[in-house]
Scaffold this motif. Structure first.
Motif, PDB file in Angstrom:
ATOM      1  N   ASN A 182     -11.303 -16.617  37.432  1.00  0.00           N
ATOM      2  CA  ASN A 182     -12.455 -17.354  37.943  1.00  0.00           C
ATOM      3  C   ASN A 182     -13.341 -16.460  38.812  1.00  0.00           C
ATOM      4  O   ASN A 182     -14.573 -16.559  38.775  1.00  0.00           O
ATOM      5  CB  ASN A 182     -11.985 -18.564  38.742  1.00  0.00           C
ATOM      6  N   LEU A 183     -12.705 -15.570  39.578  1.00  0.00           N
ATOM      7  CA  LEU A 183     -13.474 -14.602  40.374  1.00  0.00           C
ATOM      8  C   LEU A 183     -14.313 -13.704  39.470  1.00  0.00           C
ATOM      9  O   LEU A 183     -15.493 -13.459  39.748  1.00  0.00           O
ATOM     10  CB  LEU A 183     -12.530 -13.751  41.223  1.00  0.00           C
ATOM     11  N   CYS A 184     -13.695 -13.211  38.396  1.00  0.00           N
ATOM     12  CA  CYS A 184     -14.417 -12.314  37.494  1.00  0.00           C
ATOM     13  C   CYS A 184     -15.592 -13.018  36.815  1.00  0.00           C
ATOM     14  O   CYS A 184     -16.674 -12.441  36.673  1.00  0.00           O
ATOM     15  CB  CYS A 184     -13.463 -11.759  36.434  1.00  0.00           C
ATOM     16  N   LEU A 185     -15.387 -14.253  36.407  1.00  0.00           N
ATOM     17  CA  LEU A 185     -16.461 -14.991  35.747  1.00  0.00           C
ATOM     18  C   LEU A 185     -17.582 -15.349  36.708  1.00  0.00           C
ATOM     19  O   LEU A 185     -18.753 -15.424  36.320  1.00  0.00           O
ATOM     20  CB  LEU A 185     -15.902 -16.268  35.111  1.00  0.00           C
ATOM     21  N   SER A 186     -17.251 -15.549  37.984  1.00  0.00           N
ATOM     22  CA  SER A 186     -18.250 -15.991  38.960  1.00  0.00           C
ATOM     23  C   SER A 186     -18.999 -14.832  39.596  1.00  0.00           C
ATOM     24  O   SER A 186     -20.202 -14.944  39.854  1.00  0.00           O
ATOM     25  CB  SER A 186     -17.581 -16.828  40.063  1.00  0.00           C
ATOM     26  N   LEU A 187     -18.305 -13.718  39.839  1.00  0.00           N
ATOM     27  CA  LEU A 187     -18.876 -12.661  40.683  1.00  0.00           C
ATOM     28  C   LEU A 187     -19.335 -11.428  39.920  1.00  0.00           C
ATOM     29  O   LEU A 187     -19.945 -10.548  40.519  1.00  0.00           O
ATOM     30  CB  LEU A 187     -17.851 -12.259  41.748  1.00  0.00           C
ATOM     31  N   GLY A 188     -19.038 -11.301  38.634  1.00  0.00           N
ATOM     32  CA  GLY A 188     -19.638 -10.209  37.875  1.00  0.00           C
ATOM     33  C   GLY A 188     -18.771  -8.980  37.712  1.00  0.00           C
ATOM     34  O   GLY A 188     -17.568  -8.974  37.984  1.00  0.00           O
ATOM     35  N   SER A 189     -19.411  -7.889  37.272  1.00  0.00           N
ATOM     36  CA  SER A 189     -18.706  -6.681  36.821  1.00  0.00           C
ATOM     37  C   SER A 189     -17.994  -5.954  37.945  1.00  0.00           C
ATOM     38  O   SER A 189     -16.952  -5.342  37.714  1.00  0.00           O
ATOM     39  CB  SER A 189     -19.692  -5.727  36.138  1.00  0.00           C
ATOM     40  N   ASP A 190     -18.540  -5.981  39.171  1.00  0.00           N
ATOM     41  CA  ASP A 190     -17.859  -5.295  40.278  1.00  0.00           C
ATOM     42  C   ASP A 190     -16.475  -5.878  40.509  1.00  0.00           C
ATOM     43  O   ASP A 190     -15.501  -5.137  40.731  1.00  0.00           O
ATOM     44  CB  ASP A 190     -18.700  -5.399  41.552  1.00  0.00           C
ATOM     45  N   THR A 191     -16.384  -7.189  40.467  1.00  0.00           N
ATOM     46  CA  THR A 191     -15.088  -7.836  40.640  1.00  0.00           C
ATOM     47  C   THR A 191     -14.179  -7.563  39.450  1.00  0.00           C
ATOM     48  O   THR A 191     -12.970  -7.394  39.609  1.00  0.00           O
ATOM     49  CB  THR A 191     -15.276  -9.351  40.822  1.00  0.00           C
ATOM     50  N   VAL A 192     -14.743  -7.504  38.251  1.00  0.00           N
ATOM     51  CA  VAL A 192     -13.949  -7.203  37.058  1.00  0.00           C
ATOM     52  C   VAL A 192     -13.313  -5.827  37.178  1.00  0.00           C
ATOM     53  O   VAL A 192     -12.136  -5.631  36.834  1.00  0.00           O
ATOM     54  CB  VAL A 192     -14.822  -7.297  35.789  1.00  0.00           C
ATOM     55  N   ASP A 193     -14.056  -4.852  37.674  1.00  0.00           N
ATOM     56  CA  ASP A 193     -13.513  -3.503  37.842  1.00  0.00           C
ATOM     57  C   ASP A 193     -12.308  -3.501  38.772  1.00  0.00           C
ATOM     58  O   ASP A 193     -11.269  -2.908  38.462  1.00  0.00           O
ATOM     59  CB  ASP A 193     -14.599  -2.569  38.390  1.00  0.00           C
ATOM     60  N   ASP A 194     -12.437  -4.171  39.915  1.00  0.00           N
ATOM     61  CA  ASP A 194     -11.336  -4.203  40.873  1.00  0.00           C
ATOM     62  C   ASP A 194     -10.123  -4.931  40.305  1.00  0.00           C
ATOM     63  O   ASP A 194      -8.979  -4.493  40.487  1.00  0.00           O
ATOM     64  CB  ASP A 194     -11.792  -4.881  42.170  1.00  0.00           C
ATOM     65  N   CYS A 195     -10.363  -6.043  39.613  1.00  0.00           N
ATOM     66  CA  CYS A 195      -9.252  -6.838  39.077  1.00  0.00           C
ATOM     67  C   CYS A 195      -8.538  -6.107  37.944  1.00  0.00           C
ATOM     68  O   CYS A 195      -7.298  -6.104  37.885  1.00  0.00           O
ATOM     69  CB  CYS A 195      -9.764  -8.194  38.601  1.00  0.00           C
ATOM     70  N   VAL A 196      -9.289  -5.473  37.049  1.00  0.00           N
ATOM     71  CA  VAL A 196      -8.664  -4.776  35.919  1.00  0.00           C
ATOM     72  C   VAL A 196      -7.835  -3.598  36.415  1.00  0.00           C
ATOM     73  O   VAL A 196      -6.694  -3.380  35.971  1.00  0.00           O
ATOM     74  CB  VAL A 196      -9.739  -4.314  34.915  1.00  0.00           C
ATOM     75  N   LYS A 197      -8.381  -2.835  37.338  1.00  0.00           N
ATOM     76  CA  LYS A 197      -7.620  -1.702  37.883  1.00  0.00           C
ATOM     77  C   LYS A 197      -6.352  -2.167  38.579  1.00  0.00           C
ATOM     78  O   LYS A 197      -5.270  -1.596  38.390  1.00  0.00           O
ATOM     79  CB  LYS A 197      -8.502  -0.916  38.862  1.00  0.00           C
ATOM     80  N   GLY A 198      -6.475  -3.222  39.388  1.00  0.00           N
ATOM     81  CA  GLY A 198      -5.307  -3.719  40.111  1.00  0.00           C
ATOM     82  C   GLY A 198      -4.255  -4.299  39.187  1.00  0.00           C
ATOM     83  O   GLY A 198      -3.051  -4.047  39.362  1.00  0.00           O
ATOM     84  N   MET A 199      -4.674  -5.057  38.172  1.00  0.00           N
ATOM     85  CA  MET A 199      -3.708  -5.658  37.252  1.00  0.00           C
ATOM     86  C   MET A 199      -3.036  -4.597  36.391  1.00  0.00           C
ATOM     87  O   MET A 199      -1.838  -4.693  36.086  1.00  0.00           O
ATOM     88  CB  MET A 199      -4.398  -6.700  36.371  1.00  0.00           C
TER      89      MET A 199
END
Length: 729
Positions: free
Chosen positions: A260-277
């Protein structure tokens, strides 16, 4: 002095109200006297004409009604209607009646004072038990679990809707538009207080149900985190921790929060989430057993699901991470040292390949991850050919399975038949078994088998049947191709050669059956091919046997169904009664899951079960375990260790099946460091097998005299320590 300041404040608000009304009258006169200029302003600067005295009046009323202290002081509001019970002369207690009064002010009267009061009480509840220093004169305390429960349930359930009403948040607008509005400037500190205190209590919680409920409610407020980058990064870190280490339904709840964070907040959040996961996934893949395989598969599916939130950003990460795998393989091919081989032939590396294989298969469109399919297939092929020994047949079979999946999803031909038939030519599958029948070998849970297992009949059967299954899968994909006869010609010759050389009648029968099915499919394709008049490279070749493919009429397609059913039954028979694959696969912590049926879509969830316990953050959660619990845990650990030792003594080859050991003997480590890894030299076959053993982690060898004595000495010392019980002060 207080009465004078109150009078001045009220008089000042009244004067401002009068000025606002006068300005509103001027705008009305402007519309009557200069209509052209008014229309021009309406078209080019519409915001200037939206001034209203009513808005100013509301702010003035709020300022007069809510006799509150500065929000930075973080104290609970003292309202004249509420009676506050004092404990001694220092701390004040928040009672249940106070909480009920604040909730009534918010629900019925929509008072801002109630919102601020309940948020301050929420802060007190979240920070209960923290070290607040020497100054306790202005602090409030939550004295009962009932009050704590009431505050947490109300705030987590209602505060998101309350804040959206205060901010006049429109679902069609983004946070970028809301941040520039006047309500945001007035009330953004309330949003920050709510999110910051919720983050603090998440770090203090230990109960899975409470964490799950809190994350579910905070998921609806994820839009607000775009205005607070530091809080957003901390929330991502906490959610990733719960996703990788939580139990029960917590990993799924954490994944939904991150998605939900990635869908709401955009590519910057996607980068952090993908790297962390991806990092958390790699850490969980270091050690594997039958039970944990289901857990790792679940984590991989979570990462693939998150990659789909932003394919363009995910492609960049896929390119970088796959390139890292290619560099590790290149180092192993160039240096040919045991350390370089060890980096490739480990679960961590193989599971990374399987993760990106699943991602390519899921997003195989031209705009997705299809461009990385070719380099990924090249890496997998290189890994399969790195050490061509019989002990690494399980690893090669996993690589072939990945290549078959990529070929099926992308519609691209990948020559895997040679990888399979080469395994049939290994001497271990052509000579009679010298190790007896042996225990059933589950090749899905291994990368390497022990020396004793290679010589058993069970290993030979598992390898031959697995080769047949993967070869059938490969040929079935192209059983409708116009060039099937050509691509199946060489594998058929190699299968006939193995059928003649093998001395096992069951293998000869298996090969003859497979060869007959391949020949029947070739005849099926050649009959259709005789009536066509286009070349194999023409566009029309793509529609060859299209209707038959949809109906699955080829002989190999029908034979593949039988083979899949047989493989399923064989895999189920390998699962022991006391080790169920997938049982409690989502358990990462010490506690077993209570329920996996919690529904995330229930937005009206009350959460009474989550906060009904007597737990308070900072107090009960941080208490030490009792002496009895510690003793029970130590007994369970000792029992597990003793069972592991018995199994090692029975098998006679400790750690051969990638069992992780707590102790590594220094003498064994030094002996293995002195050995050299060499493939393709002038050594005989037995020396090649010994060299291949050096790829795995250093393990104690009980067969050597020096190691055996050291092992017995350590084992006696360990038994003595087991008799001594720890004394608890």
């Amino acid at each position: 002095m207080d009465q004078k300041s109150d009078k001045k404040r009220v008089k000042k608000s009244k004067s401002k109200k009068a000025e606002a009304e006068e300005h509103e009258e001027q705008l009305k006169r402007l519309q009557e006297t200069q209509a052209d200029f008014y229309e021009y302003m309406k078209e080019h600067d519409k915001e200037l004409l939206k001034f209203g005295a009513a808005d100013f009046e509301d702010d003035a009323d709020v300022e007069a009604d809510t006799d509150l202290e500065d929000t930075e002081k973080e104290d609970v509001v003292e309202t004249p209607k509420l009676e506050i019970a004092k404990k001694g002369t220092e701390q004040k207690t928040i009672t249940s009646a106070m909480v009920d009064s604040w909730c009534k002010l918010i629900r019925e009267d929509a008072k801002l004072g109630g919102v601020r009061s309940i948020l301050r009480a929420y802060r007190t509840a979240c920070h209960y038990g923290d070290d607040t220093g020497d100054d306790q004169s202005t602090k409030f305390s939550v004295m009962s679990s009932a009050v704590f429960n009431k505050i947490m349930i109300f705030v987590l359930s209602e505060m998101d809707g309350i804040l959206r009403k205060l901010l006049r948040f429109d679902e069609t607008e983004g946070m970028g538009d809301v941040i520039n509005t006047r309500p945001w400037k007035n009330y953004n500190h309330l949003v920050k207080s709510y999110l910051g205190n919720s983050l603090h209590v998440l770090n203090q919680m230990t109960d899975t149900a409470m964490i799950s409920f809190t994350l579910r409610r905070l998921k609806h407020s994820s839009d607000f985190l775009s205005a607070f980058p530091s809080l957003r990064r901390k929330y991502i870190k906490v959610a990733l921790h719960f996703w990788g280490t939580g139990g029960g339904a917590l990993p799924i709840v954490s994944l939904l929060f991150l998605r939900n964070l990635c869908l709401s907040l955009g590519s910057d959040t996607v980068d952090d989430c993908v790297k962390g996961m991806y990092k958390a996934y790699v850490l969980n893949c270091q050690f594997v057993n039958a039970v944990k395989l289901q857990h790792i598969s679940f984590l991989g599916n979570c990462v693939i699901e998150l990659l789909g939130t932003d394919i363009s950003a995910s492609y960049q990460h896929a390119f970088v991470f796959i390139r890292q795998l290619a560099m590790i393989l290149r180092e192993a091919l160039n240096t040919k040292t045991k350390e370089a081989f060890r980096k490739v032939y480990q679960w961590k590396f193989i599971h990374c390949l399987e993760l990106w294989t699943g991602a390519v298969c899921e997003y195989n469109s031209q705009s997705g991850l299809r461009p990385v399919a070719y380099p990924l297939a090249q890496i997998i092929s290189g890994v399969a050919r790195l050490v061509p020994t019989a002990r690494y047949i399980p690893l090669r079979l996993r690589c072939v399975s990945m290549l078959n999946r990529i070929a099926a999803s992308t519609g691209t031909f990948i020559p895997v038949s040679m990888l399979l038939v080469d395994m049939l030519d290994m001497k271990e599958l052509n000579r009679p078994p010298t190790g007896g029948v042996g225990k059933g070998v589950d090749l899905r849970t291994l990368l390497k088998v022990s020396k004793q297992s290679v010589k058993t009949r069970a290993f030979q059967e598992a390898c031959v049947y697995s080769v047949v299954e993967e070869l059938v899968e490969h040929l079935t994909q192209w059983s409708y191709s116009v060039a099937f006869f050509e691509l199946s010609f060489i594998p058929t010759i190699r299968l006939r050669s193995f059928s003649k050389s093998t001395k096992a009648e069951r293998f000869r029968k298996e090969m003859k059956q497979l060869i007959s099915q391949i020949e029947a499919n070739s005849e099926f394709v050649n009959k259709k091919r005789a009536s066509i008049n286009f070349l194999p490279n023409d566009i029309a070749a793509a529609s060859f046997l299209k209707d038959e493919k949809e109906a699955r009429k080829s002989p190999l397609s029908q034979y593949a169904e039988i083979i899949r059913l047989r493989a399923k039954k064989r895999n189920e028979s390998l699962v022991e009664s006391d080790v169920i694959v997938g049982e409690n696969s989502a358990v990462f912590g010490k506690n077993a899951p209570s329920s996996d049926e919690e529904d995330d879509e229930d937005k009206n969830e009350k959460g009474a079960a989550a906060f009904s316990s007597s737990w308070l953050p900072g107090s009960d959660a941080k208490e030490k375990e009792s002496e009895e619990e510690k003793t029970k845990k130590k007994k369970r650990k000792r029992g597990r260790k003793s069972q592991t030792e018995k199994k090692q003594d029975e098998e006679g080859d400790a750690g051969e099946d990638d069992v992780v050991e707590d102790f590594v003997l220094s003498s064994d480590e030094e002996e293995e460091e002195d050995d050299l890894f060499d493939i393709g030299g002038d050594k005989d076959e037995e020396e090649d097998d010994e060299a291949a053993d050096e790829i795995t982690d250093p393990e104690p060898k009980k067969n050597s005299k020096k190691t055996k004595g050291t092992y017995k000495t350590w084992h006696k010392a360990y038994k003595k320590t087991k008799k001594k019980k720890p004394r608890v002060a």
